[in-house]
Scaffold this active site. Structure first.
Site, mmCIF file in Angstrom:
data_model
loop_
_atom_site.group_PDB
_atom_site.id
_atom_site.type_symbol
_atom_site.label_atom_id
_atom_site.label_comp_id
_atom_site.label_asym_id
_atom_site.label_seq_id
_atom_site.Cartn_x
_atom_site.Cartn_y
_atom_site.Cartn_z
ATOM 1 N N LYS A 103 10.868 3.752 -47.671
ATOM 2 C CA LYS A 103 10.471 3.413 -46.298
ATOM 3 C C LYS A 103 9.277 2.468 -46.363
ATOM 4 O O LYS A 103 8.401 2.622 -47.233
ATOM 5 C CB LYS A 103 10.106 4.715 -45.569
ATOM 6 C CG LYS A 103 9.825 4.573 -44.080
ATOM 7 C CD LYS A 103 9.579 5.961 -43.468
ATOM 8 C CE LYS A 103 9.285 5.932 -41.991
ATOM 9 N NZ LYS A 103 9.060 7.278 -41.429
ATOM 10 N N SER A 147 10.776 12.767 -38.605
ATOM 11 C CA SER A 147 11.293 11.449 -38.988
ATOM 12 C C SER A 147 12.109 11.383 -40.264
ATOM 13 O O SER A 147 12.666 10.332 -40.560
ATOM 14 C CB SER A 147 10.148 10.445 -39.085
ATOM 15 O OG SER A 147 9.813 10.014 -37.802
ATOM 16 N N SER A 189 11.820 8.210 -37.351
ATOM 17 C CA SER A 189 11.516 6.830 -37.623
ATOM 18 C C SER A 189 12.057 6.315 -38.948
ATOM 19 O O SER A 189 12.098 5.113 -39.169
ATOM 20 C CB SER A 189 10.001 6.643 -37.598
ATOM 21 O OG SER A 189 9.381 7.409 -38.624
#
Ligand code: GLN
Length: 495
Positions: free
Chosen positions: A81, A180, A156
Site C-alpha cells: 500500500k 481498511s 482504504s
C-alpha cells in the site's frame, strides 16, 4: 503457465523444481499487471527494475543450491500500500500532497518481507491518506473491484485487495485503522488480517491514527496470510508500541475448531442497515462452525454501539495531529508566490489535500480546540476503555468472535457519496481497532443474490491472533479459496 492462482507454496515448488525461473515469473506477472491493471488500477507504481534485480538474486541462489537460505518468502512477489515507505519508490499516500515524495527509508514490515526473500512488484492504490472505505478518494483515480469493474473494491486498502483478488500477485501489505484491510478484503473475496495492535511495527507507515493503525497482509489463502504474519510480526526498536511475538502462526493453523468456543454477538445481527444476504451468510457460517465441532456461545459487547462515535472522534483527532507535518515546508507540496508564511501554508494545504482529508483535519482541529475537547475527546477515550473491557469480558467465555465485516457487499462506484453513509461501512470493524484486538476478514462465498464476495469477520483476543487464523483455516475447508477474479482482461460489468 499462469501465476495468478499460485500460492506461496506453489510458487516456491515451481522455482525449486525448475518449472520456471524467478525472472520468467516476474516477466509473466508484469505482463498480467499490464493487461489487467488498465481496468482495475490497483498499482500506483510498478517497480520493474527492483523486481528483476530481486528475481536475479533468487535465480542465482537456486543455481547455487541455496534457495532455502533466502528465507520463508523466497521468490514471492509482493506489493505494498502506498503509505508504506520503500527506498527507491515514491510514497504518495495517493495524495497530491506527496505526489513527488521519495521514500527516505524502508518501513520495517516491508524490509522484513524483502529480507525474507520476497520480490517487490510495486506500490498500491488507496484512499488518500487512508481516509475512506472505497478507494474512490485516491487523488490518482479509483481502483475498481475485479469481480465487477463498476463496483468499488472497498477501502482504504483497495489497491492491495484488488491486486491480490485479480491474481496480479499472491500477497500484499496494507494498513487498517478502522477496517481498511478487512473491509476491502471482504469486498474482493480475499483474506485480510489486521493483527493485534503492537504485533507489527508501524515504523515507516505514514501515520493516520497512531493508536489505531496496524499493518497486515492480504492473501488468497489463510496459509499465505499466516506465512506473511510470521515474517512481519515482532518487536522493532523503531516502534516502542511493538511487541515480541514468539508464535508460529502456521503451527496451530490446521488444528480444527472442535472444542473451540466461538462467540457471536446477537446485537450485530440485528444492526440496522445489515444486508439480508450478509446476515444469512453469517448465520450459515455459524452453523458450519457448529458442525465442525465448535461451541457457539452468545457474547455481549454493550458499548460497541458507541464505537462509531468514538472512532470518528479519536481518528480525526489523531489524524489532525499526524497530518500537521504536511505543510509544504517540512513535508509535501508547496504553493509558491505567497509573501507570508500562513498564506503559503493555507495555499499548500488547500491544493495538496483532497476533500475527505480536509474534512478530517477540520473535524480533528475542532474536536481538539479549547473548550470542546473535554466534551468529545475525553468521553471518546472513556468509551474506548469501556469497549476494551467489553472485549476482555467476552473473551473470558470464547476463543474467537464471529461477526460481519461490512453491512453490505461492494457497492457501485459513485453510489455512496455522502460521508456519513460511507462511515457506516465501518460499523462492524472500528471497535476492534479501538480495543486493539486482532481481526480478519475471511471469504465465505458469493452472495446468492448479488453474486459478490462476502467476508466473515473473525476477532481474536489481543496477541492470540492464532485463534482467528485457525477458525479461518477451518472455514476455508468449507468455503474453499475463491477463484482469481478478472481472469480475462475485462471482467463482468466492465465499461
Ligand atoms: N474507513 C475508515 C475511515 O475512513 C477506516 C480507514 C482505515 O482503516 N484506514 O477512517
Amino acid at each position: 503457465m499462469t501465476f495468478g492462482a499460485l500460492d506461496i507454496a506453489g510458487i516456491q515448488a515451481g522455482l525449486r523444481d525448475g518449472a520456471f525461473s524467478a525472472a520468467e515469473m516476474v516477466e509473466q506477472m508484469l505482463a498480467r499487471i499490464r493487461a489487467v491493471d488498465t481496468q482495475v488500477h490497483a498499482f500506483l507504481e510498478v517497480t520493474e527494475e527492483m523486481a528483476y534485480a530481486a528475481a536475479r538474486l533468487v535465480d542465482a541462489a537456486i543455481a547455487a543450491g541455496a534457495f532455502e537460505e533466502l528465507g520463508p518468502l523466497a521468490g514471492i512477489p509482493i506489493a505494498y500500500k502506498d503509505n508504506l515507505n520503500l527506498v527507491g519508490t515514491h510514497t504518495t499516500c495517493a495524495s497530491r500532497m506527496l505526489e513527488n515524495y521519495q521514500s527516505p527509508y524502508t518501513a520495517t514490515a516491508v524490509q522484513k518481507t524483502l529480507d525474507a526473500g520476497a520480490i517487490p512488484l510495486g506500490k498500491l492504490n488507496m484512499d488518500e491518506f487512508a481516509f475512506g472505505s472505497s478507494t474512490e478518494m485516491s487523488a490518482f483515480g479509483p481502483t475498481r473491484n475485479p469481480w465487477d469493474l463498476n463496483r468499488v473494491p472497498g477501502g482504504s486498502s483497495g489497491g492491495p485487495a484488488a491486486a491480490v483478488a485479480a491474481g496480479m500477485l499472491p500477497v500484499a501489505l496494507g494498513s487498517d485503522t478502522g477496517g481498511s484491510i478487512r473491509q476491502p478484503a471482504s469486498f474482493c473475496g480475499v483474506v485480510g488480517v489486521k493483527p493485534t495492535y503492537g504485533m507489527v511495527s508501524r515504523f515507516g507507515l505514514v501515520a493516520f491514527g497512531s493508536s489505531l493503525d496496524q499493518i497486515g497482509p492480504f492473501a488468497r489463502s489463510v496459509r499465505d496470510a499466516a506465512c506473511i504474519l510470521n515474517v512481519v510480526s515482532g518487536r522493532d526498536s523503531h516502534d516502542c508500541t511493538s511487541q515480541e511475538c514468539p508464535v508460529d502462526f502456521l503451527d496451530s493453523l490446521y488444528g480444527g475448531v472442535a472444542g473451540m468456543r466461538i462467540g457471536i454477538v446477537p446485537a450485530f445481527l440485528e444492526a440496522p442497515g445489515l444486508d439480508a444476504e450478509v446476515k444469512t451468510r453469517i448465520e450459515e457460517v455459524t452453523d458450519a462452525l457448529r458442525q465442525l465441532g465448535a461451541h457457539i456461545v452468545e457474547v455481549e459487547l454493550p458499548n460497541a454501539r458507541a464505537a462509531m462515535s468514538a472512532y470518528y472522534v479519536l481518528g480525526p483527532c489523531e489524524a489532525f495531529s499526524n497530518l500537521s507535518r504536511f505543510d509544504g515546508v517540512r513535508y509535501g507540496y508547496c504553493a509558491s508566490g505567497h509573501a507570508d508564511l500562513s498564506g503559503q501554508y493555507e495555499a499548500s494545504r488547500s491544493a495538496g489535500f483532497g476533500p475527505e482529508v480536509r474534512r478530517r483535519i477540520m473535524l480533528g482541529s475542532y474536536l481538539l480546540s479549547s473548550g470542546v475537547y473535554r466534551k468529545y475527546y475525553y468521553p471518546a477515550q472513556q468509551v474506548r476503555t469501556l469497549i476494551t473491557q467489553d472485549y476482555a469480558r467476552a473473551f473470558e467465555t470464547c476463543d474467537c468472535i464471529l461477526a460481519p465485516v461490512s453491512p453490505r457487499p461492494a457497492w457501485k462506484l459513485g453510489e455512496v457519496s455522502d460521508p456519513t453513509s460511507m462511515y457506516l461501512a465501518d460499523m462492524f470493524t472500528v471497535s476492534i481497532n479501538i480495543a486493539g484486538n486482532g481481526g480478519m476478514s475471511m471469504p465465505v462465498g458469493l452472495g446468492a443474490a448479488s453474486g459478490l464476495p462476502i467476508g466473515a469477520q473473525l476477532i481474536a483476543p489481543a496477541f492470540h491472533d492464532q485463534n482467528m487464523l485457525r477458525v479461518a483455516a477451518a472455514l476455508e475447508s468449507v468455503y474453499g479459496i475463491p477463484p482469481v477474479a478478472c481472469d480475462v482482461p475485462v471482467a463482468r460489468g466492465g465499461e
